[in-house]
Write a protein that holds these residues in place. Structure first.
Motif, PDB file in Angstrom:
ATOM      1  N   ASN A 214      -9.389 -10.543 -13.478  1.00 58.72           N
ATOM      2  CA  ASN A 214     -10.585  -9.689 -13.560  1.00 58.72           C
ATOM      3  C   ASN A 214     -10.327  -8.286 -13.030  1.00 58.72           C
ATOM      4  O   ASN A 214     -10.944  -7.317 -13.469  1.00 58.72           O
ATOM      5  CB  ASN A 214     -11.747 -10.325 -12.789  1.00 58.72           C
ATOM      6  CG  ASN A 214     -12.248 -11.573 -13.479  1.00 58.72           C
ATOM      7  OD1 ASN A 214     -11.967 -11.793 -14.653  1.00 58.72           O
ATOM      8  ND2 ASN A 214     -12.965 -12.407 -12.750  1.00 58.72           N
ATOM      9  N   PHE A 215      -9.401  -8.207 -12.062  1.00 62.12           N
ATOM     10  CA  PHE A 215      -9.078  -6.887 -11.504  1.00 62.12           C
ATOM     11  C   PHE A 215      -8.490  -5.986 -12.595  1.00 62.12           C
ATOM     12  O   PHE A 215      -8.943  -4.852 -12.806  1.00 62.12           O
ATOM     13  CB  PHE A 215      -8.096  -7.054 -10.338  1.00 62.12           C
ATOM     14  CG  PHE A 215      -7.712  -5.758  -9.656  1.00 62.12           C
ATOM     15  CD1 PHE A 215      -8.653  -5.050  -8.914  1.00 62.12           C
ATOM     16  CD2 PHE A 215      -6.425  -5.252  -9.738  1.00 62.12           C
ATOM     17  CE1 PHE A 215      -8.310  -3.858  -8.278  1.00 62.12           C
ATOM     18  CE2 PHE A 215      -6.077  -4.064  -9.104  1.00 62.12           C
ATOM     19  CZ  PHE A 215      -7.014  -3.375  -8.374  1.00 62.12           C
TER      20      PHE A 215
ATOM     21  N   GLN B  56      -2.725  -2.574  -9.110  1.00 69.28           N
ATOM     22  CA  GLN B  56      -2.600  -3.552 -10.213  1.00 69.28           C
ATOM     23  C   GLN B  56      -1.130  -3.728 -10.615  1.00 69.28           C
ATOM     24  O   GLN B  56      -0.631  -4.856 -10.740  1.00 69.28           O
ATOM     25  CB  GLN B  56      -3.420  -3.056 -11.413  1.00 69.28           C
ATOM     26  CG  GLN B  56      -3.317  -3.925 -12.643  1.00 69.28           C
ATOM     27  CD  GLN B  56      -3.786  -3.197 -13.910  1.00 69.28           C
ATOM     28  OE1 GLN B  56      -4.491  -2.187 -13.828  1.00 69.28           O
ATOM     29  NE2 GLN B  56      -3.385  -3.688 -15.062  1.00 69.28           N
TER      30      GLN B  56
ATOM     31  N   PHE C 239      -6.305 -13.379  -9.078  1.00 74.19           N
ATOM     32  CA  PHE C 239      -6.984 -12.132  -8.721  1.00 74.19           C
ATOM     33  C   PHE C 239      -6.814 -11.085  -9.810  1.00 74.19           C
ATOM     34  O   PHE C 239      -7.752 -10.358 -10.161  1.00 74.19           O
ATOM     35  CB  PHE C 239      -6.398 -11.620  -7.392  1.00 74.19           C
ATOM     36  CG  PHE C 239      -6.865 -10.235  -7.023  1.00 74.19           C
ATOM     37  CD1 PHE C 239      -8.102 -10.044  -6.408  1.00 74.19           C
ATOM     38  CD2 PHE C 239      -6.084  -9.118  -7.288  1.00 74.19           C
ATOM     39  CE1 PHE C 239      -8.538  -8.764  -6.078  1.00 74.19           C
ATOM     40  CE2 PHE C 239      -6.516  -7.840  -6.961  1.00 74.19           C
ATOM     41  CZ  PHE C 239      -7.748  -7.661  -6.350  1.00 74.19           C
TER      42      PHE C 239
ATOM     43  N   THR D 290     -17.086  -4.742  -4.128  1.00 74.06           N
ATOM     44  CA  THR D 290     -15.745  -5.338  -4.142  1.00 74.06           C
ATOM     45  C   THR D 290     -14.680  -4.354  -3.671  1.00 74.06           C
ATOM     46  O   THR D 290     -13.836  -4.704  -2.845  1.00 74.06           O
ATOM     47  CB  THR D 290     -15.405  -5.857  -5.560  1.00 74.06           C
ATOM     48  OG1 THR D 290     -16.525  -6.543  -6.080  1.00 74.06           O
ATOM     49  CG2 THR D 290     -14.216  -6.791  -5.530  1.00 74.06           C
ATOM     50  N   VAL D 291     -14.715  -3.099  -4.175  1.00 69.40           N
ATOM     51  CA  VAL D 291     -13.661  -2.158  -3.745  1.00 69.40           C
ATOM     52  C   VAL D 291     -13.797  -1.769  -2.276  1.00 69.40           C
ATOM     53  O   VAL D 291     -12.815  -1.370  -1.656  1.00 69.40           O
ATOM     54  CB  VAL D 291     -13.579  -0.859  -4.599  1.00 69.40           C
ATOM     55  CG1 VAL D 291     -13.029  -1.121  -5.964  1.00 69.40           C
ATOM     56  CG2 VAL D 291     -14.898  -0.115  -4.656  1.00 69.40           C
TER      57      VAL D 291
ATOM     58  N   THR E 216     -11.022  -4.920 -15.145  1.00 68.43           N
ATOM     59  CA  THR E 216     -11.930  -3.875 -14.645  1.00 68.43           C
ATOM     60  C   THR E 216     -11.246  -2.507 -14.660  1.00 68.43           C
ATOM     61  O   THR E 216     -11.818  -1.511 -15.112  1.00 68.43           O
ATOM     62  CB  THR E 216     -12.389  -4.232 -13.207  1.00 68.43           C
ATOM     63  OG1 THR E 216     -13.009  -5.520 -13.233  1.00 68.43           O
ATOM     64  CG2 THR E 216     -13.362  -3.202 -12.668  1.00 68.43           C
TER      65      THR E 216
ATOM     66  N   LEU F 236      -7.394 -11.735  -0.872  1.00 69.39           N
ATOM     67  CA  LEU F 236      -7.672 -11.363  -2.254  1.00 69.39           C
ATOM     68  C   LEU F 236      -8.747 -12.249  -2.870  1.00 69.39           C
ATOM     69  O   LEU F 236      -9.665 -11.772  -3.515  1.00 69.39           O
ATOM     70  CB  LEU F 236      -6.405 -11.447  -3.106  1.00 69.39           C
ATOM     71  CG  LEU F 236      -5.387 -10.355  -2.844  1.00 69.39           C
ATOM     72  CD1 LEU F 236      -4.165 -10.565  -3.705  1.00 69.39           C
ATOM     73  CD2 LEU F 236      -6.007  -8.998  -3.127  1.00 69.39           C
TER      74      LEU F 236
ATOM     75  N   LEU G 249      -6.251   2.201  -7.922  1.00 65.85           N
ATOM     76  CA  LEU G 249      -6.443   0.797  -8.348  1.00 65.85           C
ATOM     77  C   LEU G 249      -5.360   0.407  -9.358  1.00 65.85           C
ATOM     78  O   LEU G 249      -4.835  -0.710  -9.325  1.00 65.85           O
ATOM     79  CB  LEU G 249      -7.833   0.594  -8.951  1.00 65.85           C
ATOM     80  CG  LEU G 249      -9.021   0.829  -8.016  1.00 65.85           C
ATOM     81  CD1 LEU G 249     -10.343   0.626  -8.757  1.00 65.85           C
ATOM     82  CD2 LEU G 249      -8.959  -0.079  -6.789  1.00 65.85           C
TER      83      LEU G 249
ATOM     84  N   ARG H 138     -12.710 -11.188  -4.826  1.00 62.38           N
ATOM     85  CA  ARG H 138     -12.326 -11.114  -6.242  1.00 62.38           C
ATOM     86  C   ARG H 138     -13.300 -10.308  -7.079  1.00 62.38           C
ATOM     87  O   ARG H 138     -14.509 -10.348  -6.825  1.00 62.38           O
ATOM     88  CB  ARG H 138     -12.272 -12.526  -6.800  1.00 62.38           C
ATOM     89  CG  ARG H 138     -10.818 -12.925  -7.029  1.00 62.38           C
ATOM     90  CD  ARG H 138     -10.755 -14.006  -8.012  1.00 62.38           C
ATOM     91  NE  ARG H 138     -10.402 -15.237  -7.332  1.00 62.38           N
ATOM     92  CZ  ARG H 138     -10.307 -16.388  -7.977  1.00 62.38           C
ATOM     93  NH1 ARG H 138     -10.562 -16.459  -9.260  1.00 62.38           N
ATOM     94  NH2 ARG H 138      -9.972 -17.463  -7.333  1.00 62.38           N
ATOM     95  N   PHE H 139     -12.806  -9.612  -8.068  1.00 61.53           N
ATOM     96  CA  PHE H 139     -13.667  -8.892  -9.006  1.00 61.53           C
ATOM     97  C   PHE H 139     -14.305  -9.902  -9.963  1.00 61.53           C
ATOM     98  O   PHE H 139     -13.663 -10.882 -10.334  1.00 61.53           O
ATOM     99  CB  PHE H 139     -12.845  -7.864  -9.791  1.00 61.53           C
ATOM    100  CG  PHE H 139     -12.497  -6.642  -8.987  1.00 61.53           C
ATOM    101  CD1 PHE H 139     -11.606  -6.721  -7.925  1.00 61.53           C
ATOM    102  CD2 PHE H 139     -13.062  -5.415  -9.276  1.00 61.53           C
ATOM    103  CE1 PHE H 139     -11.301  -5.607  -7.162  1.00 61.53           C
ATOM    104  CE2 PHE H 139     -12.757  -4.293  -8.520  1.00 61.53           C
ATOM    105  CZ  PHE H 139     -11.878  -4.385  -7.467  1.00 61.53           C
TER     106      PHE H 139
END
Ligand code: 0SG
Length: 209
Positions: free
Chosen positions: A186-187, A105, A183, A26-27, A190, A4, A101, A8-9
């Motif tokens: 920012n994830f 999350q 992680f 990133t993805v 986003t 992870l 996503l 990282r985002f």
């Protein structure tokens, strides 16, 4: 280094726009994570997510200057695709990708928050079910819900899952949870920004597959 933390985002700018190139970079690392989960049901999910990413990438690469942010893609397609929009193109691919996503999350947040089934503390079914109910279930008909049930029973043990998140390294559980929390900052921001964008541009659809 954990899987992870490696991918990282980045932090979003003040206007919360999502840079397409950085987002795609990133993805693109996420699908490989499914390889360490074992069961074949996960390859189905992996290929769905890969398909979404490929579709967005193809659109982006046609004109990187036009599609600097994800919002540029949605706005351009709204103009170009007419009545088909938003159920077409990268707008559709991102609509589904963002749900996957959001699932990730909620699942990771639930693990980071220490939510557990006290009778089966080394299972993550409660965490997966929570994520599924909040992020995906309403978009799934009975057949896809059956696939979910298969995936639920093929899910790894909590300890193995946390290890897999840390690329199998001998990381202590608390350290792994701390990585998760980092992680998620920012994830989550986003994913929230992408959801806000779909709401703002009236691009969200709620049909079932
Ligand atoms: C660790 C354990 C994890 C357990 C995981 C359980 C997860 C739930 C399992 C659900 C099974 C999903 C199987 C696939 C379902 C797909 O049918 C749907 C709809 O797919 C979309 O359909 C496509 O993605 C679209 O592709 S596009 O890029 O071309 O636009 C499009 O084809 C669309 C049809 O559109 S239409 O023509 O009707 O307009 N996909 C989903 O529901 C997303 C599932 C994401 C699951 C994410 C799970 C992440 C697990 C992570 C673990 C860390």
């Amino acid at each position: 280094m954990s899987l992870l933390l490696d991918n990282r985002f980045g932090e979003l700018p003040p206007d919360n726009s999502v840079n397409t190139k950085l987002f795609l970079e990133t993805v693109s690392h996420l699908p490989t994570f499914f390889d360490c989960l074992g069961s074949k049901v996960f390859s189905l999910i992996k290929s769905d997510i890969n398909g979404n990413i490929t579709k967005i990438k193809e659109v982006y690469l046609k004109d990187p200057h036009r599609y600097v942010t994800l919002q540029h893609i949605l706005e351009s397609e709204r103009q170009d695709l007419g009545a088909e929009w938003p159920k077409a193109g990268a707008t559709l691919a991102l609509m589904w990708l963002k749900r996957g996503l959001r699932f990730i999350q909620i699942l990771l947040q639930s693990l980071a928050d220490g939510e557990r089934d006290l009778n089966q503390p080394n299972l993550i079914r409660v965490n997966i079910t929570k994520a599924y109910e909040q992020a995906l279930k309403r978009y799934h008909g009975w057949f896809v819900q059956k696939i979910f049930n298969t995936a639920l029973y093929a899910a790894p043990y909590r300890s193995n899952f946390l290890k897999a998140l840390s690329k199998g390294e001998d990381v202590k559980e608390e350290e792994c949870l701390e990585n998760l929390r980092h992680f998620l900052v920012n994830f989550a921001a986003t994913v929230d920004a992408i959801y806000d964008m779909y709401a703002r541009l009236n691009a969200e659809l709620d049909y079932t597959v």
